[in-house]
Design an enzyme around this catalytic site. Structure first.
Site: not given
Length: 652
Positions: A174, A177, A265
């Site tokens: 995360e 990201h 991803e």
């Protein structure tokens, strides 16, 4: 230069451009379908003996097309502006998440927050608020427009079922990201697709409304008014047509989400492995998702709206997987662990009882320590060189270093900074000058502006802050950010006033005070003040010679003689050979001017901002000796330019 980081930022921005193009194509197809259906209806209602003229023939289809276009654009703009301020928090709350506060006593929640804190400090970003979703599935997401307003959402299944290594893998995914610029694109994707999906929602609303209206009409009039019944049937037919068109919009919307998110991803998985240097962590989390009954599915009503933001597939992706926003689990696992035998893990990696036992043992063994360090102590040049070349690319060394720094902070300070009330006191204590005369003036001013409890707490923790290792000052501020974001608007106003008062009380602003003020206000202002994220206005530095001259002049003059400042300016200038730069006199090198030019330079493309950080690093290293104040100034500038710099790997 951290080429990969800046390239990923550019790729994410190009992804946003493609997103807008795909959105435009979807709108054209939907509006074209509406016009075609409206034209067909007009032709079917036309009597052969009385054909309509040009205006009559095309007016209804034109009105239908314009109305549909306006509806889509209005829905998109509404959602985009709604999510622009505090969008991450809105996303987390829409999924039923509740915020975890740093002073929580729940061992599972505390373990999760500890992992997030370590990852944030290691990556050079502020510690984001964490929201816990009461879901059994193993999943997580990062949401926000920038690292300053980012939030993390984590399901309870993820927090309770994974081992610490596996949880670190998920959180590292995360954070990638956040660092790669994916969050901003994901938030925009929600807003852009909302307008398309609004067509179907409108059709459903019309259908339900007139189903009830038609039922009531038939009961009250006993079906005697045929004209009214026919009108309702026509409206129902229109509603069904709109629902069908909405389904087309939903189809294209899901295709856009899948196309935009799948490849990112894979990138986030590989970045997480680089960050943790532990492929078994994130691979283990993916294996547990495949082996557990709940998998990664979310039950929240709005789960599908943000399906592209999850760590793993959170909603049903259709029979063919055409709408899948994530690659299949086996492909992701093999990409990380090529030797995988194909078996998933069905048992939890960590039980709540083990977590609580480990937390108790760690709490009993930890005593904390302080290591005083002088502000003018030197930082090896190779350490600075390594740090600025790893902007946006933290490694496991940074994570381990961050964990050690946190452990070096006295436990009382850590407990204090985890409380919204105590976090303010810690920041005030960091601003108090070492000189007793100036400190007395600051303390007197603080008593006039802050509550007695805050003043008493500052006095109580001041000895711990004074003895704090200088390496731990910025990490301590990072730990305070989530607690400071929990302040009310009134408390923030009081905090900002006290902050500015303490900085001005000694009639001078040193580098640390300036850097601390800029970093704290940058990461708090989005919480309390509606400020638009700066757009990219400059893709080159050719029109910014003045701003670059001021930046390098002030950096070069920081703590240096006039001769050394000139040398520093010239070395920084070599990093920007295409610009005609002019050095400012040292008397004009003011920190308030630095903040002004940084606000402009923040609107430069990621690659060019990276060059500016390189130039500043070259200027700071010019004399062969880097003080901690200069190093903190460099990290502060990098932060203000949205180039997250990992901590300096300096041993005590």
């Amino acid at each position: 230069m951290a080429t990969d980081f800046y390239q990923r930022q550019s790729d994410a921005r190009r992804g946003t451009v493609w997103l807008v193009i795909l959105f435009g194509l979807a709108v054209i197809l939907i509006v074209g379908s509406v016009v075609a259906i409206a034209t067909l209806v007009v032709e079917m209602q036309t009597k052969p003996s009385n054909p309509p003229r040009g205006f009559e023939r095309y007016s209804i289809p034109a009105i239908a097309g314009i109305t549909t276009t306006l509806l889509i654009l209005a829905g998109t703009l509404y959602k985009v502006f709604e999510l622009r301020d505090g969008g991450g928090t809105r996303v987390a709350e829409s999924l039923g998440g509740h915020r975890l506060f740093p002073n929580t006593e729940d061992s599972i929640e505390r373990r999760l927050l500890n992992v997030v804190e370590e990852m944030a400090i290691a990556s050079g970003t502020p510690v984001p608020p964490v929201f816990l979703l009461d879901e059994d599935g193993i999943n997580a997401f990062a949401a926000g427009y920038s690292p300053s307003d980012a939030v993390l959402g984590v399901t309870r299944g993820c927090a309770e079922s994974l081992s610490r290594d596996e949880l670190q893998g998920v959180i590292a995914h995360e954070f990638s990201h956040i660092l790669n610029g994916d969050m901003r694109m994901s938030i925009k994707l929600i807003g852009i697709l909302h307008g398309i999906l609004l067509i179907g929602l409108t059709g459903q609303l019309i259908f339900r409304t007139f189903i009830y209206a038609g039922h009531g009409h038939s009961r009250s009039r006993n079906s005697k008014n045929d004209n009214g019944g026919q009108a309702i049937l026509v409206i129902l037919a229109v509603a069904v047509a709109v629902i069908v068109l909405g389904s087309i919009g939903t189809f294209f919307g899901n295709l856009i989400k899948a196309a935009v998110s799948r490849q990112r991803e894979y990138l986030a998985d590989s970045s997480a492995v680089q960050f943790t240097r532990n492929p078994s962590g994130i691979a283990g989390a993916l294996k547990r998702i495949g082996g557990m009954t709940a998998g990664s599915r979310l039950q929240a009503a709005n789960a599908s709206e943000v399906s592209h933001m999850y760590f793993s597939q959170g909603v049903w992706e259709g029979i063919t997987g055409l709408w899948a926003t994530h690659p299949p689990l086996p492909k992701r696992i093999i990409a990380i662990d090529p030797s995988w035998d194909g078996r998933f893990l069905s048992d939890p990696g960590y039980s709540p009882e083990i977590i609580r036992s480990a937390a108790s043992a760690n709490a009993a063994a930890f005593t904390g320590s302080t290591q005083s360090s002088e502000a003018n102590a030197g930082v090896p040049i190779e350490v600075v060189d390594e740090a600025y070349q790893q902007v946006g690319e933290p490694t496991t060394r940074h994570r381990d270093y961050a964990a050690e720094l946190i452990r070096s902070i006295p436990k009382r300070l850590v407990d204090t900074v985890h409380d919204p009330y105590g976090a303010r006191a810690v920041v005030y204590a960091l601003l108090l000058d070492k000189q007793l005369e100036i400190r007395a003036s600051q303390s007197s001013a603080l008593k006039d502006h802050a509550s007695k409890d805050i003043v008493a707490l500052v006095q109580a923790i001041q000895p711990l802050v004074d003895g704090l290792d200088i390496r731990a000052r910025l990490p301590l501020v990072d730990l305070a950010i989530p607690s400071l974001k929990a302040m009310s608007a009134r408390q923030f106003k009081e905090f900002a006033a006290c902050f500015e008062m303490l900085v001005a009380a000694d009639n001078k602003i040193d580098l640390f005070e300036w850097m601390l003020f800029q970093v704290v206000t940058r990461h708090l202002r989005t919480q309390y003040i509606k400020i638009k994220s700066p757009p990219i206005r400059y893709y080159g530095l050719q029109r910014l010679s003045r701003e670059c001259s001021i930046l390098l002049s002030i950096v070069g003059a920081a703590g240096n003689s006039e001769m050394t400042a000139t040398q520093a300016f010239q070395l920084g200038q070599r990093q920007l050979p295409e610009l005609p730069l002019t050095q400012l006199p040292q008397s004009d090198c003011r920190l308030d001017l630095l903040r002004e030019v940084l606000q402009t330079l923040e609107q430069v493309s990621a690659k060019q901002r990276g060059r500016l950080v390189d130039a500043c690093a070259a200027a700071i290293c010019a004399d062969g000796h880097v003080t901690w104040q200069e190093a903190e100034l460099l990290r502060g500038i990098a932060d203000l330019l949205a180039c997250p710099m990992p901590p300096l790997l300096v041993e005590a």
